[in-house]
Design an enzyme around this catalytic site. Structure first.
Site, PDB file in Angstrom:
ATOM      1  CB  CYS A 134      -0.921   0.010   1.207  1.00  0.00           C
ATOM      2  SG  CYS A 134      -1.876  -1.499   1.416  1.00  0.00           S
ATOM      3  CG  HIS A 180      -6.419   1.996   0.809  1.00  0.00           C
ATOM      4  ND1 HIS A 180      -5.271   2.549   0.279  1.00  0.00           N
ATOM      5  CD2 HIS A 180      -6.008   0.928   1.565  1.00  0.00           C
ATOM      6  CE1 HIS A 180      -4.221   1.867   0.708  1.00  0.00           C
ATOM      7  NE2 HIS A 180      -4.643   0.875   1.471  1.00  0.00           N
TER       8      HIS A 180
END
Length: 392
Positions: free
Chosen positions: A85, A336
């Site tokens: 991420c 996200h």
């Protein structure tokens, strides 16, 4: 080393974008960034792309060359950067180092993820955890962050209401963000009563599966003046990366992110500022508990105090005397899209510091002229921090 600046930013909407392709998303973001910077494709010397797992999500590897082709930028060098991420912020860091060293003058850096084209997104996301000691035994990121939350509650007395207020504030901010995946408000009761995911985490404590892309134009500070007005130039004062164990159980503590603390201390020193000088922050709240922990690791408050500060809404956009946190809505409500997140965070700070019309409904009061981002890979195995300023 040369001074480095950002002169343009662009992004797509984040969400479940069924009608969009992976390549169309990153091209849209890149074109918007180029137009915002007032440059042409021929001005770009190099490109970096942050992406976690196009191979698992859309069955496509070798994406750096693919993106350069579809953006009409061949034959410039194009490189993919992967760090779960944190892929986007690490791509930006490579761009910063490239320009600072003198290798390039103008670099396009983007981040992209298309997560909804795969049946089992959870398995793809879990590839960022320790496969032998976590994923093999059924651990997912919701369960790992739930363990962090439980232990934090035990050690510091955090209540579920305090944790849940994080989500309330994030949705409030996202309601003013036209690019957000969830641009609507929620109540504390709605968060508390949302479906259980992994005790104590509820659905509304968790960031969503998202499609999206974001892009920045990074430029040598003097050359930046050739393209944009001085008010549109925001300087990168620090770009720092740190690492920790991938497996959560190998950490000294599961209620802190050591890599974030190490990176933030180094970044503050590099930028010659202290936590109290920060006006605005974008932190990696993949789960609400991580937002609280990162506030503490950034030095905004002491260990165990974040919950009460959040419950008292001191991180809100209109609160005076504390850094505004995640005016975009954060990962929780803005979305996200893994590889795009680190770029989107920096893009929000860029807009905030130059007081762009895009953020007029969520504009933070800029007193000191500094903003910070923290982007996390996995449960903290990789952390990358950037400090931006309107001062050179």
């Amino acid at each position: 080393m040369r001074d480095v600046a950002i002169i343009g930013y662009g992004q797509t909407k984040f969400g479940e974008l069924w009608e969009r392709s992976f390549r169309s998303l990153i091209v849209e973001a890149g074109v918007k960034a180029v137009e915002a910077a007032g440059i042409d494709g021929k001005d770009i010397d190099e490109m970096y792309v942050g992406n976690m797992s196009a191979g698992l999500f859309v069955g496509q590897e070798h994406i750096a060359s693919l993106i350069a082709e579809h953006a009409g930028l061949n034959p410039i060098p194009s490189t993919r950067v992967e760090a779960a991420c944190a892929s986007g912020s690490l791509a930006l860091r490579q761009a910063v180092l490239n320009v600072a060293s003198g290798a390039s003058d103008v670099v396009l850096v983007g981040g992209v993820e298309k997560m909804t084209d795969v049946v089992d997104a959870t398995s793809a996301i879990s590839s960022a955890s320790d496969q032998e000691w976590e994923a093999l035994f059924g651990a997912t990121f919701p369960s790992l962050y739930a363990m962090m939350a439980q232990r934090y509650m035990y050690e510091y007395g955090l209540t579920l209401e305090e944790l849940s207020m994080w989500s309330v504030i994030m949705h409030e901010n996202a309601s003013k963000n036209r690019y957000a995946q969830f641009p609507f408000k929620v109540t504390l009761e709605q968060v508390l009563n949302s479906s259980p995911v992994a005790e104590p985490l509820r659905l509304l404590h968790c960031s969503p599966v998202s499609d999206g892309a974001a892009a920045l134009i990074v430029c040598e500070a003097e050359k930046a003046k050739e393209f944009v007005n001085k008010d549109d130039i925001i300087y990168i004062k620090a770009s720092v990366q740190a690492s920790d164990t991938i497996a959560l159980h190998s950490r000294e503590s599961i209620t802190s992110l050591k890599a974030a603390k190490v990176a933030s201390e180094k970044a503050y020193k590099m930028a010659n500022i202290e936590p109290k000088d920060v006006d605005v922050a974008e932190v990696h709240d993949c789960f609400a508990i991580n937002g609280l922990i990162l506030m503490e690791e950034l030095g905004f408050c002491k260990k165990g105090e974040a919950g009460k500060i959040v419950y008292d809404k001191k991180i809100a956009i209109d609160y005076d005397g504390f850094p505004a946190v995640n005016p975009s809505g954060g990962l929780k409500a803005a979305g996200h899209a893994l590889g795009a997140t680190g770029i989107r965070q920096v893009g929000e700070i860029y807009w905030q510091l130059k007081q762009d019309k895009e953020v007029k409904d969520r504009q933070v009061e800029i007193k000191n002229g500094y903003g910070i981002t923290v982007n996390v890979g996995g449960t903290g195995g990789t952390v990358c921090i950037h400090i931006l300023s309107d001062k050179r």
